[in-house]
Scaffold this motif. Sequence first.
Motif, PDB file in Angstrom:
ATOM      1  N   LEU A   1       0.820  -1.213   0.000  1.00 52.83           N
ATOM      2  CA  LEU A   1       0.000   0.000   0.000  1.00 52.83           C
ATOM      3  C   LEU A   1       0.854   1.264   0.000  1.00 52.83           C
ATOM      4  CD1 LEU A   1      -2.917   1.140   0.074  1.00 52.83           C
ATOM      5  CD2 LEU A   1      -2.678   1.231   2.559  1.00 52.83           C
ATOM      6  N   PHE A   2       1.893   1.282   0.808  1.00 54.24           N
ATOM      7  CA  PHE A   2       2.729   2.487   0.862  1.00 54.24           C
ATOM      8  C   PHE A   2       3.384   2.759  -0.490  1.00 54.24           C
ATOM      9  CE2 PHE A   2       6.664   4.842   1.658  1.00 54.24           C
ATOM     10  CZ  PHE A   2       6.125   5.971   2.262  1.00 54.24           C
ATOM     11  N   GLU A   3       3.876   1.729  -1.132  1.00 57.24           N
ATOM     12  CA  GLU A   3       4.527   1.896  -2.426  1.00 57.24           C
ATOM     13  C   GLU A   3       3.532   2.313  -3.508  1.00 57.24           C
ATOM     14  OE1 GLU A   3       7.002  -0.497   0.166  1.00 57.24           O
ATOM     15  OE2 GLU A   3       4.920  -0.730  -0.416  1.00 57.24           O
ATOM     16  N   MET A   4       2.298   1.850  -3.419  1.00 59.93           N
ATOM     17  CA  MET A   4       1.298   2.166  -4.444  1.00 59.93           C
ATOM     18  C   MET A   4       0.565   3.476  -4.189  1.00 59.93           C
ATOM     19  SD  MET A   4      -0.393  -1.505  -5.405  1.00 59.93           S
ATOM     20  CE  MET A   4      -0.883  -1.905  -3.749  1.00 59.93           C
ATOM     21  N   ARG A   5       0.228   3.773  -2.925  1.00 56.09           N
ATOM     22  CA  ARG A   5      -0.632   4.920  -2.628  1.00 56.09           C
ATOM     23  C   ARG A   5       0.020   5.978  -1.738  1.00 56.09           C
ATOM     24  NH1 ARG A   5      -4.924   6.355  -4.433  1.00 56.09           N
ATOM     25  NH2 ARG A   5      -5.885   6.797  -2.466  1.00 56.09           N
ATOM     26  N   GLY A   6       1.201   5.664  -1.204  1.00 55.15           N
ATOM     27  CA  GLY A   6       1.864   6.629  -0.333  1.00 55.15           C
ATOM     28  C   GLY A   6       1.243   6.721   1.049  1.00 55.15           C
ATOM     29  N   ILE A   7       0.436   5.736   1.403  1.00 54.94           N
ATOM     30  CA  ILE A   7      -0.216   5.686   2.709  1.00 54.94           C
ATOM     31  C   ILE A   7       0.282   4.441   3.429  1.00 54.94           C
ATOM     32  CG2 ILE A   7      -2.429   5.395   3.910  1.00 54.94           C
ATOM     33  CD1 ILE A   7      -2.137   8.112   2.632  1.00 54.94           C
ATOM     34  N   MET A   8       0.698   4.617   4.673  1.00 52.84           N
ATOM     35  CA  MET A   8       1.166   3.477   5.446  1.00 52.84           C
ATOM     36  C   MET A   8      -0.004   2.548   5.755  1.00 52.84           C
ATOM     37  SD  MET A   8       4.067   3.732   8.302  1.00 52.84           S
ATOM     38  CE  MET A   8       3.190   3.606   9.819  1.00 52.84           C
ATOM     39  N   CYS A   9       0.189   1.274   5.575  1.00 52.70           N
ATOM     40  CA  CYS A   9      -0.899   0.307   5.754  1.00 52.70           C
ATOM     41  C   CYS A   9      -1.108  -0.051   7.225  1.00 52.70           C
ATOM     42  CB  CYS A   9      -0.627  -0.953   4.942  1.00 52.70           C
ATOM     43  SG  CYS A   9       0.782  -1.925   5.538  1.00 52.70           S
ATOM     44  N   ARG A  10      -2.284  -0.587   7.501  1.00 54.98           N
ATOM     45  CA  ARG A  10      -2.641  -0.986   8.863  1.00 54.98           C
ATOM     46  C   ARG A  10      -1.745  -2.106   9.378  1.00 54.98           C
ATOM     47  NH1 ARG A  10      -6.909  -1.720   5.567  1.00 54.98           N
ATOM     48  NH2 ARG A  10      -7.394  -3.799   4.842  1.00 54.98           N
ATOM     49  N   HIS A  11      -1.174  -2.905   8.467  1.00 58.82           N
ATOM     50  CA  HIS A  11      -0.313  -4.018   8.885  1.00 58.82           C
ATOM     51  C   HIS A  11       0.976  -3.471   9.505  1.00 58.82           C
ATOM     52  CE1 HIS A  11      -2.567  -5.101   5.129  1.00 58.82           C
ATOM     53  NE2 HIS A  11      -3.200  -5.761   6.086  1.00 58.82           N
ATOM     54  N   ILE A  12       1.543  -2.436   8.874  1.00 55.96           N
ATOM     55  CA  ILE A  12       2.741  -1.802   9.431  1.00 55.96           C
ATOM     56  C   ILE A  12       2.380  -1.050  10.712  1.00 55.96           C
ATOM     57  CG2 ILE A  12       4.508  -0.034   9.065  1.00 55.96           C
ATOM     58  CD1 ILE A  12       4.592  -0.876   6.120  1.00 55.96           C
ATOM     59  N   PHE A  13       1.241  -0.338  10.707  1.00 55.60           N
ATOM     60  CA  PHE A  13       0.810   0.338  11.935  1.00 55.60           C
ATOM     61  C   PHE A  13       0.693  -0.660  13.086  1.00 55.60           C
ATOM     62  CE2 PHE A  13      -1.282   3.917   9.396  1.00 55.60           C
ATOM     63  CZ  PHE A  13      -0.398   4.885   9.823  1.00 55.60           C
ATOM     64  N   ALA A  14       0.148  -1.851  12.821  1.00 62.01           N
ATOM     65  CA  ALA A  14      -0.020  -2.859  13.868  1.00 62.01           C
ATOM     66  C   ALA A  14       1.335  -3.349  14.385  1.00 62.01           C
ATOM     67  CB  ALA A  14      -0.858  -4.026  13.346  1.00 62.01           C
ATOM     68  N   VAL A  15       2.292  -3.560  13.472  1.00 63.12           N
ATOM     69  CA  VAL A  15       3.632  -3.986  13.881  1.00 63.12           C
ATOM     70  C   VAL A  15       4.310  -2.879  14.685  1.00 63.12           C
ATOM     71  CG1 VAL A  15       5.947  -4.567  13.023  1.00 63.12           C
ATOM     72  CG2 VAL A  15       3.921  -5.693  12.049  1.00 63.12           C
ATOM     73  N   PHE A  16       4.155  -1.638  14.244  1.00 63.56           N
ATOM     74  CA  PHE A  16       4.707  -0.516  15.005  1.00 63.56           C
ATOM     75  C   PHE A  16       4.110  -0.477  16.404  1.00 63.56           C
ATOM     76  CE2 PHE A  16       6.462   2.748  11.721  1.00 63.56           C
ATOM     77  CZ  PHE A  16       7.316   1.789  11.228  1.00 63.56           C
ATOM     78  N   LYS A  17       2.814  -0.666  16.489  1.00 65.66           N
ATOM     79  CA  LYS A  17       2.138  -0.616  17.789  1.00 65.66           C
ATOM     80  C   LYS A  17       2.662  -1.694  18.727  1.00 65.66           C
ATOM     81  CE  LYS A  17      -2.333  -0.401  19.970  1.00 65.66           C
ATOM     82  NZ  LYS A  17      -3.336  -1.352  20.293  1.00 65.66           N
TER      83      LYS A  17
END
Length: 157
Positions: free
Chosen positions: A127-143
């Motif tokens: 998602l980040f590479e395609m739309r420039g928006i960080m995906c929920r999967h990365i947000f979850a790992v960050f959390k």
Amino acid sequence: MNAFFDGYVHAKTNLKEFVDQYDNALKKKIENENCADFQSFNVTILCISRSPIEKRYQDLYTNPKFREVQHQLTDIIDLDPVLLKADATVMIYLVKDEVHVEDFTKLVTYSVDFSEDDAVAKCSCGLFEMRGIMCRHIFAVFKCNGIKTIPDRYTLD
């Protein structure tokens, strides 16, 4: 790219008409961006959490982009990253997520590579590479790793 030209360029267009229509499409795109910027400066979408990450995106992005980020953030509630393996530099997480297309729902497992040293993550959803928006999967790992601030690489102009 086709959506950019919708209403401006047609299949049976000569070169001069194409250039004129292309110019009109660019002007309309700039006009829409200016309108979105104006809205973003004059209307503030409230944060849905106390997260400093969300607040940073609220400050940086236009309202439509910020709504996309909020959508990703609200969807981390259902995600539970599982550490698959770790070495000295990278941890690999598996994140199960439901993908909805019309009335169809499918369980998909994404892979997130995460480097704790510099808080860099890459998700197989792209998602980040395609739309420039960080995906929920990365947000979850960050959390789950206690990451409270987003590296600059995850905020685009």
